[in-house]
Design an enzyme around this catalytic site. Structure first.
Site, PDB file in Angstrom:
ATOM      1  N   SER A 165      14.499   6.336  10.141  1.00 35.97           N
ATOM      2  CA  SER A 165      15.473   7.313  10.759  1.00 35.97           C
ATOM      3  C   SER A 165      17.017   7.007  10.299  1.00 35.97           C
ATOM      4  CB  SER A 165      15.285   7.048  12.251  1.00 35.97           C
ATOM      5  OG  SER A 165      14.089   7.418  12.711  1.00 35.97           O
ATOM      6  N   HIS A 186      11.501  11.769   5.369  1.00 35.17           N
ATOM      7  CA  HIS A 186      11.894  11.934   6.642  1.00 35.17           C
ATOM      8  C   HIS A 186      11.395  13.106   7.551  1.00 35.17           C
ATOM      9  CE1 HIS A 186      15.280  11.523  10.275  1.00 35.17           C
ATOM     10  NE2 HIS A 186      14.107  10.623  10.266  1.00 35.17           N
ATOM     11  N   GLU A 198      13.069  15.858   5.452  1.00 31.88           N
ATOM     12  CA  GLU A 198      14.047  15.461   4.372  1.00 31.88           C
ATOM     13  C   GLU A 198      13.633  14.655   3.302  1.00 31.88           C
ATOM     14  OE1 GLU A 198      18.141  15.318   7.384  1.00 31.88           O
ATOM     15  OE2 GLU A 198      16.662  13.653   7.559  1.00 31.88           O
ATOM     16  N   ASN A 236      19.756  13.107  11.572  1.00 34.29           N
ATOM     17  CA  ASN A 236      20.079  12.067  12.269  1.00 34.29           C
ATOM     18  C   ASN A 236      21.753  11.640  12.324  1.00 34.29           C
ATOM     19  OD1 ASN A 236      17.692  12.063  13.292  1.00 34.29           O
ATOM     20  ND2 ASN A 236      16.889  10.079  12.420  1.00 34.29           N
TER      21      ASN A 236
HETATM   22  N1  CAA Z   1       1.089  19.144  18.390  1.00 30.17           N
HETATM   23  C1  CAA Z   1       0.535  20.329  18.218  1.00 30.17           C
HETATM   24  N2  CAA Z   1       1.301  21.423  18.874  1.00 30.17           N
HETATM   25  C2  CAA Z   1       2.252  21.141  19.496  1.00 30.17           C
HETATM   26  C3  CAA Z   1       2.831  19.755  20.078  1.00 30.17           C
HETATM   27  C4  CAA Z   1       2.094  18.625  19.305  1.00 30.17           C
HETATM   28  N3  CAA Z   1       2.421  17.528  19.323  1.00 30.17           N
HETATM   29  N4  CAA Z   1       3.821  19.757  20.513  1.00 30.17           N
HETATM   30  C5  CAA Z   1       3.972  21.166  21.129  1.00 30.17           C
HETATM   31  N5  CAA Z   1       2.977  21.834  20.572  1.00 30.17           N
HETATM   32  C6  CAA Z   1       2.841  23.311  20.606  1.00 30.17           C
HETATM   33  C7  CAA Z   1       1.858  23.776  21.233  1.00 30.17           C
HETATM   34  O1  CAA Z   1       1.350  24.796  20.758  1.00 30.17           O
HETATM   35  C8  CAA Z   1       2.448  24.244  22.428  1.00 30.17           C
HETATM   36  O2  CAA Z   1       1.764  25.067  23.183  1.00 30.17           O
HETATM   37  P1  CAA Z   1       0.618  24.616  24.150  1.00 30.17           P
HETATM   38  O3  CAA Z   1       1.131  23.593  25.262  1.00 30.17           O
HETATM   39  O4  CAA Z   1      -0.083  25.801  24.711  1.00 30.17           O
HETATM   40  O5  CAA Z   1      -0.547  23.822  23.541  1.00 30.17           O
HETATM   41  C9  CAA Z   1       3.976  24.773  22.204  1.00 30.17           C
HETATM   42  O6  CAA Z   1       4.188  23.803  20.922  1.00 30.17           O
HETATM   43  C10 CAA Z   1       5.024  24.412  23.142  1.00 30.17           C
HETATM   44  O7  CAA Z   1       5.013  23.163  23.613  1.00 30.17           O
HETATM   45  P2  CAA Z   1       5.414  22.882  25.145  1.00 30.17           P
HETATM   46  O8  CAA Z   1       4.996  24.081  25.903  1.00 30.17           O
HETATM   47  O9  CAA Z   1       4.751  21.371  25.322  1.00 30.17           O
HETATM   48  O10 CAA Z   1       6.863  22.648  25.087  1.00 30.17           O
HETATM   49  P3  CAA Z   1       8.211  23.407  24.392  1.00 30.17           P
HETATM   50  O11 CAA Z   1       8.059  24.760  24.160  1.00 30.17           O
HETATM   51  O12 CAA Z   1       9.488  22.741  24.828  1.00 30.17           O
HETATM   52  O13 CAA Z   1       7.936  22.970  22.847  1.00 30.17           O
HETATM   53  C11 CAA Z   1       8.813  20.947  21.387  1.00 30.17           C
HETATM   54  C12 CAA Z   1       7.922  21.401  22.339  1.00 30.17           C
HETATM   55  C13 CAA Z   1       8.335  21.682  19.934  1.00 30.17           C
HETATM   56  C14 CAA Z   1       8.580  19.623  21.383  1.00 30.17           C
HETATM   57  C15 CAA Z   1      10.323  21.452  21.863  1.00 30.17           C
HETATM   58  O14 CAA Z   1      10.635  21.000  23.014  1.00 30.17           O
HETATM   59  C16 CAA Z   1      11.387  21.192  20.802  1.00 30.17           C
HETATM   60  O15 CAA Z   1      11.640  21.332  19.543  1.00 30.17           O
HETATM   61  N6  CAA Z   1      12.157  19.846  21.118  1.00 30.17           N
HETATM   62  C17 CAA Z   1      12.869  19.156  20.226  1.00 30.17           C
HETATM   63  C18 CAA Z   1      12.479  18.423  19.392  1.00 30.17           C
HETATM   64  C19 CAA Z   1      13.240  17.878  18.356  1.00 30.17           C
HETATM   65  O16 CAA Z   1      14.667  17.930  18.363  1.00 30.17           O
HETATM   66  N7  CAA Z   1      12.792  16.804  17.367  1.00 30.17           N
HETATM   67  C20 CAA Z   1      13.535  15.879  16.640  1.00 30.17           C
HETATM   68  C21 CAA Z   1      13.940  14.698  17.220  1.00 30.17           C
HETATM   69  S1  CAA Z   1      14.825  13.617  16.297  1.00 30.17           S
HETATM   70  C22 CAA Z   1      13.760  13.075  14.974  1.00 30.17           C
HETATM   71  O17 CAA Z   1      12.405  13.509  14.799  1.00 30.17           O
HETATM   72  C23 CAA Z   1      14.121  12.111  13.836  1.00 30.17           C
HETATM   73  C24 CAA Z   1      14.383  10.862  14.041  1.00 30.17           C
HETATM   74  O18 CAA Z   1      14.444  10.217  12.844  1.00 30.17           O
HETATM   75  C25 CAA Z   1      14.623  10.343  15.483  1.00 30.17           C
HETATM   76  P1  NAD Z   2       6.222   3.942  17.143  1.00 34.92           P
HETATM   77  O1  NAD Z   2       6.551   2.888  17.749  1.00 34.92           O
HETATM   78  O2  NAD Z   2       5.498   5.017  17.915  1.00 34.92           O
HETATM   79  O3  NAD Z   2       4.935   3.418  16.196  1.00 34.92           O
HETATM   80  C1  NAD Z   2       5.085   2.358  15.240  1.00 34.92           C
HETATM   81  C2  NAD Z   2       3.682   1.918  14.757  1.00 34.92           C
HETATM   82  O4  NAD Z   2       3.761   0.921  13.614  1.00 34.92           O
HETATM   83  C3  NAD Z   2       2.970   1.294  15.946  1.00 34.92           C
HETATM   84  O5  NAD Z   2       1.990   1.743  16.165  1.00 34.92           O
HETATM   85  C4  NAD Z   2       2.947  -0.289  15.564  1.00 34.92           C
HETATM   86  O6  NAD Z   2       1.631  -0.888  15.961  1.00 34.92           O
HETATM   87  C5  NAD Z   2       2.807  -0.180  13.932  1.00 34.92           C
HETATM   88  N1  NAD Z   2       3.210  -1.148  13.210  1.00 34.92           N
HETATM   89  C6  NAD Z   2       4.391  -1.968  13.288  1.00 34.92           C
HETATM   90  N2  NAD Z   2       4.665  -3.103  12.377  1.00 34.92           N
HETATM   91  C7  NAD Z   2       3.631  -2.715  11.599  1.00 34.92           C
HETATM   92  C8  NAD Z   2       2.996  -3.330  10.406  1.00 34.92           C
HETATM   93  N3  NAD Z   2       3.749  -4.172   9.656  1.00 34.92           N
HETATM   94  N4  NAD Z   2       2.023  -2.899   9.683  1.00 34.92           N
HETATM   95  C9  NAD Z   2       1.341  -1.968  10.339  1.00 34.92           C
HETATM   96  N5  NAD Z   2       1.698  -0.938  11.527  1.00 34.92           N
HETATM   97  C10 NAD Z   2       2.728  -1.522  12.160  1.00 34.92           C
HETATM   98  O7  NAD Z   2       7.089   4.381  16.131  1.00 34.92           O
HETATM   99  P2  NAD Z   2       7.496   5.816  15.501  1.00 34.92           P
HETATM  100  O8  NAD Z   2       8.210   6.719  16.525  1.00 34.92           O
HETATM  101  O9  NAD Z   2       6.243   6.228  15.160  1.00 34.92           O
HETATM  102  O10 NAD Z   2       8.574   5.449  14.322  1.00 34.92           O
HETATM  103  C11 NAD Z   2       8.090   4.969  13.245  1.00 34.92           C
HETATM  104  C12 NAD Z   2       9.326   5.036  12.131  1.00 34.92           C
HETATM  105  O11 NAD Z   2       9.443   6.522  12.105  1.00 34.92           O
HETATM  106  C13 NAD Z   2      10.473   4.217  12.201  1.00 34.92           C
HETATM  107  O12 NAD Z   2      10.994   4.017  11.194  1.00 34.92           O
HETATM  108  C14 NAD Z   2      11.573   5.525  12.875  1.00 34.92           C
HETATM  109  O13 NAD Z   2      12.824   5.007  12.934  1.00 34.92           O
HETATM  110  C15 NAD Z   2      10.823   6.770  12.282  1.00 34.92           C
HETATM  111  N6  NAD Z   2      11.080   7.982  12.922  1.00 34.92           N
HETATM  112  C16 NAD Z   2      10.906   8.132  14.217  1.00 34.92           C
HETATM  113  C17 NAD Z   2      11.010   9.211  14.998  1.00 34.92           C
HETATM  114  C18 NAD Z   2      10.892   9.416  16.328  1.00 34.92           C
HETATM  115  O14 NAD Z   2      11.114  10.676  16.796  1.00 34.92           O
HETATM  116  N7  NAD Z   2      10.005   8.710  17.207  1.00 34.92           N
HETATM  117  C19 NAD Z   2      11.235  10.441  13.794  1.00 34.92           C
HETATM  118  C20 NAD Z   2      11.580  10.424  12.598  1.00 34.92           C
HETATM  119  C21 NAD Z   2      11.336   9.008  12.054  1.00 34.92           C
END
Ligand code: CAA
Ligand code: NAD
Length: 331
Positions: A165, A186, A198, A236
């Site tokens: 991330s 990503h 990405e 991000n």
């Molecule tokens: N698997 C399959 N289908 C899913 C699902 C999953 N995990 N999650 C949601 N859905 C689908 C389902 O079809 C669901 O309908 P049902 O409940 O009937 O099965 C439908 O989406 C709607 O879902 P919800 O009613 O639970 O809720 P929602 O309308 O709010 O949608 C969401 C859920 C798609 C997660 C929406 O809230 C959303 O887009 N949230 C923002 C997510 C976001 O910003 N993600 C990026 C995070 S940052 C990142 O990922 C990068 C990083 O490195 C940290």
């Molecule tokens: P998570 O905590 O849900 O899962 C991580 C998993 O990795 C765990 O099941 C752990 O047991 C396993 N693990 C740790 N060290 C290990 C090793 N040496 N060998 C094998 N397995 C190992 O974390 P996550 O949210 O799935 O995030 C995983 C990666 O993806 C991170 O780099 C995170 O920054 C990135 N990421 C996270 C998100 C998010 O929204 N959570 C979105 C995009 C990218």
């Protein structure tokens, strides 16, 4: 696509730009020929290391595209949890795809899960992989150690990628011997729903590797954007400081977290407020990102640590995945 190309253009030399344009046009002509045929030759076996939130989602979407998936984690409990999660996520997808047809839903779920194998043996899990996607904890030392180990056990032409991330690819892959076959994929959470991927290249990623990663992304139904090896890539680098600022806003007492979440949903049209989103991403992952960026950029106020976040993580409140973060979640 224009936006991502413009972003890259600003920081690339003319020769970089020329080769990028060549690989773009190669990509486009391949797309006309049939991307999936090109992909079948290159990526058929995908191994995903880390079966958490992201790894299980990546396994699911790869299996949905009929790629052979091996999902690896350090313990059976994590793999069992992932298998259960994939099953229920596939059931949700199936419900949408085959609304009134229970038999078709079942066939889709069972047929897709057949493409996924699980193991706790990393060396065994990666040996046939064309593409390895690392999705373990967001910790540079742990990731580096894993990549050094991976390289010893994969086929010589396998492509190694990270789903990091926030970390730079060049840091994660510092000790890799073959840096040409290393890149970034990503994904976004929840992987089955979020359409973006990405695709990241560092200075030494080869054009072939970059093209194969784009082909893979398209084959699993994602829209790909390209980004240089810069911390946080596109999404991000913009989204995470916003999430951090929400924490500071509540720490300052400017507003409650509930009101911040309502405000961003109703005032900015976001599907989730920043606290709901941090719960969704995982508070531990968010803290790893914050700590890593603070260490790398100690004078940057955007990345200043948050006591509120640290306290929650110390209490084991990691968000949805642990049942409680800023909010409580029941099954
Ligand atoms: N698997 C399959 N289908 C899913 C699902 C999953 N995990 N999650 C949601 N859905 C689908 C389902 O079809 C669901 O309908 P049902 O409940 O009937 O099965 C439908 O989406 C709607 O879902 P919800 O009613 O639970 O809720 P929602 O309308 O709010 O949608 C969401 C859920 C798609 C997660 C929406 O809230 C959303 O887009 N949230 C923002 C997510 C976001 O910003 N993600 C990026 C995070 S940052 C990142 O990922 C990068 C990083 O490195 C940290
Ligand atoms: P998570 O905590 O849900 O899962 C991580 C998993 O990795 C765990 O099941 C752990 O047991 C396993 N693990 C740790 N060290 C290990 C090793 N040496 N060998 C094998 N397995 C190992 O974390 P996550 O949210 O799935 O995030 C995983 C990666 O993806 C991170 O780099 C995170 O920054 C990135 N990421 C996270 C998100 C998010 O929204 N959570 C979105 C995009 C990218």
């Amino acid at each position: 696509m224009h936006v991502s190309l413009t972003l890259i253009c600003r920081s690339l030399s003319t020769s970089d730009l020329f080769s990028l344009m060549l690989s773009r046009s190669a990509l486009q002509s391949n797309r006309l020929l049939s991307t999936s045929k090109v992909l079948q030759k290159q990526v058929q076996n995908v191994t995903i290391i880390g079966a958490g939130l992201m790894g299980s989602g990546i396994a699911q979407v790869s299996a949905q595209s009929k790629l052979n998936v091996v999902l690896v984690d350090q313990n059976d409990a994590a793999l069992q949890k992932a298998t259960k999660g994939i099953h229920s996520s596939l059931a949700r997808v199936a419900k949408k795809k085959f609304a009134e047809d229970a038999a078709a839903q079942n066939k889709f779920v069972e047929g897709t899960t057949k493409y996924i194998k699980t193991t706790t043996n990393i060396n065994e899990g990666v040996k046939d992989a064309d593409l390895v996607i690392e999705a373990i904890v967001e910790n540079i030392d742990v990731k580096r150690k894993l990549f050094a180990e991976l390289e010893k056990n994969v086929k010589s032409d396998a492509i190694l990628t990270t789903n990091t991330s926030s970390l730079k690819l060049s840091d994660i892959g510092l000790n890799l011997k073959n840096k040409q076959n290393f890149g970034g994929l990503h994904f976004f959470n929840p992987v089955p729903m979020m359409k973006l991927l990405e695709v990241v290249r560092h200075a030494e990623t080869s054009d072939d590797t970059f093209k194969t990663l784009n082909d893979y992304g398209k084959a699993i139904g994602k829209t790909t954007v390209a980004c240089k090896d810069t911390p946080g890539f596109i999404v991000n680098r913009l989204l995470v400081p916003y999430m951090f600022e929400a924490l500071r806003m509540v720490e300052r007492g400017d507003a409650t977290m509930e009101d911040v979440d309502i405000a961003m949903k109703l005032g900015a049209g976001y599907p989730m407020g920043p606290f709901e989103l941090t719960d969704y991403v995982g508070l531990d992952t968010s803290k790893f990102i914050m700590d890593g960026w603070h260490k790398a950029y100690p004078n940057e106020p955007l990345f200043k640590p948050s006591d509120l976040l640290s306290k929650k993580v110390a209490e084991g409140k990691l968000g949805r995945k642990s049942g409680e973060g800023f909010y409580k979640y029941t099954k």
